[in-house]
Scaffold this motif. Structure first.
Motif, short mmCIF file in Angstrom:
data_model
loop_
_atom_site.label_atom_id
_atom_site.label_comp_id
_atom_site.label_asym_id
_atom_site.label_seq_id
_atom_site.Cartn_x
_atom_site.Cartn_y
_atom_site.Cartn_z
N MET A 38 84.43 72.08 46.60
CA MET A 38 83.81 70.85 47.08
C MET A 38 83.90 70.73 48.60
SD MET A 38 82.36 69.50 44.63
CE MET A 38 82.28 70.63 43.26
N ARG A 42 80.65 70.54 50.93
CA ARG A 42 80.49 69.52 51.97
C ARG A 42 80.11 70.16 53.30
NH1 ARG A 42 81.63 65.82 55.37
NH2 ARG A 42 82.12 63.69 54.87
N LEU A 119 74.36 63.93 42.60
CA LEU A 119 74.11 64.80 43.75
C LEU A 119 72.64 65.02 44.09
CD1 LEU A 119 76.43 67.94 43.86
CD2 LEU A 119 76.11 66.20 45.59
N VAL A 131 80.31 63.71 47.22
CA VAL A 131 81.29 64.79 47.24
C VAL A 131 82.65 64.26 47.67
CG1 VAL A 131 81.94 66.97 48.37
CG2 VAL A 131 79.60 66.64 47.57
#
Length: 172
Positions: A38, A42, A119, A131
């Protein structure tokens, strides 16, 4: 012959206890891997301005094992643009590549599916916020598990040994 059966029962009970201890450790490690994924997602979305399929492909090439397979599969599904929603593709990829193969619990997989629901259709800032929120949840799960990890790693083998002894004594 009876002694051999009793030894097998005891050994199996001990094995179950040690296996449970190992599964808890593996789940903790996989939660750390998800956190790393994650954070990389990002970065890919924020700094490289990558589309989601490109980001998942890039991250998938950096990973190993079941998570690499999942990310690359998800990337391929997104790239195909089959007309399905992001949530559906996310859930499909999780069911195909993670469910039963990763040591994550059902709630971990459900939370990952919820991430997929939020998302795909949002702008970049909302994707980053999604996120970040998932990262917070993941960190809470990790901290909760870490608080009990050492206890449970000791408890499960002991329970395996004690239950094995109980069964042996019960059958004598």
């Amino acid at each position: 012959m009876k002694a051999f059966g009793l030894c097998l029962i005891f050994t199996a009970s001990c094995g179950v206890g040690f296996r449970m201890s190992r599964l808890i450790s593996l789940r903790y490690e996989e939660l750390k891997i998800l956190k790393r994924i994650m954070i990389m997602l990002r970065g890919e979305v924020n700094h490289n301005h990558a589309t989601l399929w490109e980001a998942f492909a890039t991250i998938g090439r950096r990973m190993e094992g079941v998570f690499a397979e999942w990310l690359l599969y998800l990337s391929d599904l997104l790239k195909e643009k089959s007309g399905q929603t992001m949530a559906t593709l996310f859930e499909t990829s999780i069911n195909e590549k993670l469910k039963g193969k990763a040591n994550l619990q059902k709630k971990d997989l459900e939370r990952l599916c919820q991430l997929g629901e939020n998302l795909g259709y949002l702008d970049r800032e909302m994707q980053l916020s999604t996120v970040d929120f998932y990262l917070e949840q993941l960190e809470q799960d990790k901290e909760e598990l870490a608080g009990h990890l050492s206890e449970q790693k000791k408890l499960y083998p002991c329970l395996g040994i004690v239950s094995g002894l109980f069964f042996v004594l019960l059958l004598i």
